[in-house]
Scaffold this active site. Structure first.
Site: not given
Lengths: 125, 820
Positions: B490, B700
């Site tokens: 990401d 995350d």
């Protein structure tokens, strides 16, 4: 083959048959977990050459405490593992070690020694 | 800690704090679905009289003078002082029922937040128990080791002379000299070896017998059968030689005792090596602070760490350990968080920042408010997670599980068949040969090596990963991580820092760089927009002195306007410039270049004239480039996924060294993209198996949860005390992308180690058992002595444990990036 050989061979084959029946085919009886204070199901399990009882019945969704007491000097039983619950405990000799889990789904779960030799079964209904 | 040493169930009298045995409790009272137990009627009356109020220690059965507060050590009514741990947990729900204390003045009230559960079970915080238990286990292991060595020396002392006697039989002179005493020697040997069997070998026979009664077998069954058979046969041969054909009897007393000695030695060494395997976890536990300096009622008090409660204000001086997790109230310092994150560079902390229990305060003193204590601290949760992972089984171990559950009975059957084969078809003396080979088969087989192969390596590997701030959830995650083909990263917060920073200042003619930045920063000072904040912070970092703006106006969606140093300054996007009639052409070249670089240009106009551009961007973490390079060096395809536009995404990817970019991916589409990548993989069939590519996703842990779950291995980047993220298979505590490299390297090393162990253990048994059975005899005339078989058996399990311990020396490749 002489008579001695035939007799010895038959005894040997008998021993093999007994090993297969006694260690592989024999099925023990399950012991139901009792419900203690606070609705916690509880079972005392003695570790001595295996687990006594080796099959435990419990209810799903309720906390279950397995109190393991290792009553042998042999190192085989010094660890108990409940792989499906991600639990492992060291069992010092003659000390009761409680492992608390809450089996959510019905089914059969195993508990074994560290090397998968001693085997116990948790039958959750 | 997983295993809770059984504590008798006790409950705490909520009035006086005394511990109460529920079976003997004088009285009980139910409130809000919770049953309380009391030491006396007096306490119950006071509790009930309290109505809806909280129970108070002052309303105690004891005299008020006896109640120290905040009280965790209770000595009520003349009873012995009982350590009443701070955290009281409801059985099975440690998080559910909790009694804490506020950090108020002495005499503070217990603060209860029991949520309708049935009872207060008194038990020490899990983590504390864990520490205690670790210490207890260590002591028990040491005792076992010493006991085994005593038994070993005894068996050796008896066995060695017998062994010499056996060798003497090979010397013609001695054979003749000893011939007349053969029977006496046999009887003496039988008697001498009995204590060895009964004392040194007792555990094997007991365990075998106990197992037999339970329809169970284990390694001890084999040792007991082997040594028992050797002893019994020799004794019968000595006492009743006429039962066997003339010249076919032999004595194997030395076999029985030496095999017992060797196996005891092997087990003792194995015990030592095993305790080293779990060293990583012990090290973590030992590293926590023992006491904390809390401020209560304006006074500094040194209290044991177990007595720190949530809400306490804790003072930490330079060089001291942070006792529990919390948030800084006052003071600044650099804190070494390597215990949790594996990152050795101290992290700067200021008020409002999180501190992690067990980290080391380096430079300044600070106070913090405790937010997590006992079993809730990051370290406790890490230990818990590591332990869980160590108990799990990777798929590679499943075959072993199948094999080991059939192993011992199978060896017994092979031993019987060996006996029968030699008895029926072997050369004379058949009984001797049959007994020797049967005993050798029983003794050489080593289920331990097989059984230990996987768990011991997993234990060392997972512990090693944790040392470097990588928490692997279970064995399956570890195995899959070792086989990954693709890693999807990401962008925001993973490759980049996740917050914009000032990157460029491009003044136009007539303006200096410092002047442009100062004007823009002062104009932005009152804005709360993150881009404005980045400009202000960037200016401060470059040493600009910032005054106050006047006539400040925030123009939503455009930027800000303010009067700075008497000049009208506008900072914002193109629309703001157009709105103010500022000619845009002068900005064009710079704006286009910055956008190509993935930066966000903010245009500055002074008194209606184009003054320059300040650019902000979400910048790469310091070690991202190196981490991406390392991932590629490991043979992985690295893909970046982001919701950003393609231009920005490609700019960041270029900087990070990533070729493949999936841009403009909506959050809800991330999981589908991972699925697509998994399905891509025919060219990698040979690596991933099943024709699919194994895809790891790094994110995350919160926004990326579905994609992490869809990936074959989800890596969550956690920071601070937020460890053990649920959706993730692997949690990278340090917040660095380099953790992914470490995770994959540790996984590969561990899996390689497991394979070596399994290979060694399988090969050992597959070759050893037939050799012991005498298969080499027809070809080479070789027959394996049971003593050699016993030595081989002892060596095999030591070899497995030692090989696993090699993993302790594993070091991940260091990140070369410069870290802040």
């Amino acid at each position: 083959m002489n008579t001695t050989q035939i007799v010895v061979t038959l005894v040997g084959l008998g021993v093999i048959g007994w090993i297969i029946w006694y260690f592989w085919l024999w099925k023990g009886e399950a012991v139901a977990a009792g419900v203690g204070a606070g609705g916690v199901q509880e079972v005392d399990v003695t570790v001595r050459g295996g687990y006594q009882p080796a099959a435990i019945e419990a209810k799903a969704g309720q906390p279950l405490r397995l109190n393991f007491t290792r009553r042998e000097a042999s190192m085989c039983g010094e660890e108990v593992v409940l792989p499906q619950f991600g639990r492992r405990a060291h069992l010092p000799e003659n000390t009761t070690v409680g492992i608390e889990i809450t089996p959510q789904a019905p089914g059969e779960y195993e508990f074994t020694c560290g090397m998968n030799m001693y085997k116990g079964k948790l039958i959750v209904r | 800690m997983q295993a809770i040493t059984r504590l008798k169930e006790e409950f705490v009298d909520p009035v006086c704090g005394m511990t109460v045995d529920p079976t003997r409790a004088a009285v009980t009272s139910d409130r809000d679905g919770v049953r309380y137990y009391f030491c006396s009627h007096g306490c119950k009356v006071k509790f009930d009289a309290g109505g809806a109020g909280e129970p108070t220690p002052q309303a105690s059965c004891c005299s008020p003078a006896e109640v120290d507060a905040p009280q965790t050590t209770s000595s009520c009514c003349g009873g012995a002082a009982v350590a009443a741990p701070v955290q009281l947990s409801v059985a099975g729900r440690p998080e559910a029922g909790r009694v804490g204390f506020t950090d108020a003045a002495p005499g503070a009230l217990p603060e209860q937040d029991v949520h309708g559960h049935q009872s207060h079970v008194r038990s020490a915080p899990k983590h504390e128990q864990g520490t205690r238990q670790a210490g207890g286990a260590e002591e028990a292991q040491e005792q076992s080791y010493r006991a085994m060595m005593r038994k070993f020396w005894f068996a050796t002392a008896v066995g060695l002379p017998l062994l010499l006697l056996m060798f003497a039989e090979f010397v013609p002179y001695w054979r003749h000299a000893l011939m007349p005493y053969h029977r006496i020697i046999g009887i003496v040997s039988a008697v001498l070896t009995l204590p060895v069997l009964f004392w040194s070998g007792r555990q094997f026979f007991e365990s075998a017998w106990n197992g037999l009664r339970n329809h169970n077998t284990n390694m001890d069954t084999l040792v007991a059968l082997g040594t028992g058979a050797a002893w019994l046969y020799s004794t019968v041969a000595v006492l009743a030689p006429w039962l066997f054909p003339a010249g076919t009897t032999g004595m194997y007393f030395e076999v029985a005792v030496i095999v017992i000695a060797l196996i005891l030695l092997g087990q003792a060494l194995e015990l030592r090596a095993k305790s080293r395997s779990s060293a990583a976890l012990k090290k973590l536990l030992e590293l926590q602070a023992k006491t904390a300096r809390v401020i209560r009622g304006g006074q500094e008090l040194d209290v044991p760490i177990e007595e720190v409660v949530v809400g306490d204000t804790v003072l930490v001086r330079p060089g001291e350990k942070v006792p529990v997790d919390g948030r800084i109230l006052e003071g600044e310092s650099a804190v070494d968080e390597s215990i949790v994150t594996g990152e050795s560079v101290p992290v700067d902390k200021k008020p409002g920042d999180e501190v992690i229990g067990s980290s080391v305060n380096k430079t300044g003193a600070f106070t913090f408010r405790a937010t997590k204590v006992g079993a809730d601290t990051a370290l406790a949760r890490i230990v818990q997670m590591v332990e869980q992972a160590q108990s799990s089984k990777p798929p590679i171990g499943r075959l072993v599980d199948k094999v080991s559950s059939y192993f011992v009975p199978t060896v017994m059957i092979v031993a019987v068949l060996t006996f029968l084969a030699w008895f029926n078809f072997g050369p004379e003396p058949v009984v001797n040969h049959a007994v020797v080979t049967m005993v050798a088969v029983l003794v050489i087989a080593c289920p331990c090596a097989l059984g230990l192969a996987t768990p011991i390596s997993l234990m060392v590997g997972v512990g090693k990963a944790a040392e470097h701030g990588v928490l692997i959830r279970n064995g399956e995650a570890l195995e899959t991580a070792s086989k990954l083909n693709v890693v999807v990263l990401d962008k925001t917060g993973t490759i980049t820092k996740g917050k914009p920073e000032l990157t460029d200042v491009l003044p136009l003619a007539g303006f200096g760089e410092e002047e442009l930045l100062r004007l823009a920063a002062v104009a932005d000072r009152r804005s709360e927009h993150p881009l404005a904040e980045a400009i202000v912070n960037g200016a401060r970092a470059r040493g600009a002195g910032l005054g106050e703006p006047e006539a400040f106006v925030a123009v939503p969606g455009h930027g800000v306007e303010a009067t700075v140093e008497g000049r009208r300054v506008a900072v914002g996007n193109r629309k703001l410039m157009e709105r103010g009639g500022v000619p845009f052409a002068e900005f064009e070249a710079g704006a286009s270049r910055l956008a190509d670089e993935g930066k966000t240009p903010m245009f500055v106009a002074v008194d209606g004239r184009a003054a320059g551009i300040v650019a902000v961007a979400d910048t790469l973490k310091e070690d991202s480039v190196e981490a991406v390079r390392a991932l590629r060096a490991l043979g992985l395809d690295v893909v970046m996924m982001t919701g950003d536009n393609e231009r920005t995404a490609k700019a960041i990817a270029r900087q990070a060294g990533i070729e493949r970019v999936l841009a403009e991916v909506l959050p809800e589409e991330k999981a589908r993209q991972v699925e697509k990548l998994q399905a891509e993989g025919l060219p990698h069939k040979e690596r991933g198996g099943r024709g699919a590519r194994l895809v790891g996703m790094v994110g995350d842990g919160i926004n990326d949860a579905p994609a992490l779950a869809q990936a074959d291995v989800g890596f969550a980047i956690g920071t601070g005390t937020d460890v053990a993220i649920e959706a993730a298979d692997v949690t990278l505590v340090g917040g660095s992308l380099h953790g992914v490299v470490t995770a994959i390297e540790v996984s590969r090393a561990t899996l390689r180690n497991i394979k070596q162990n399994l290979f060694g253990a399988f090969v050992y048994n597959v070759l050893g058992i037939p050799v012991a059975a005498g298969t080499l005899f027809p070809l080479l005339g070789l027959l394996l002595s049971p003593i050699i078989a016993g030595a081989a058996m002892a060596a095999s399990s030591i070899t497995v444990v030692t090989n696993a311990n090699r993993l302790r020396f594993f070091e991940p490749r260091p990140a070369k990036g410069v870290r802040s």
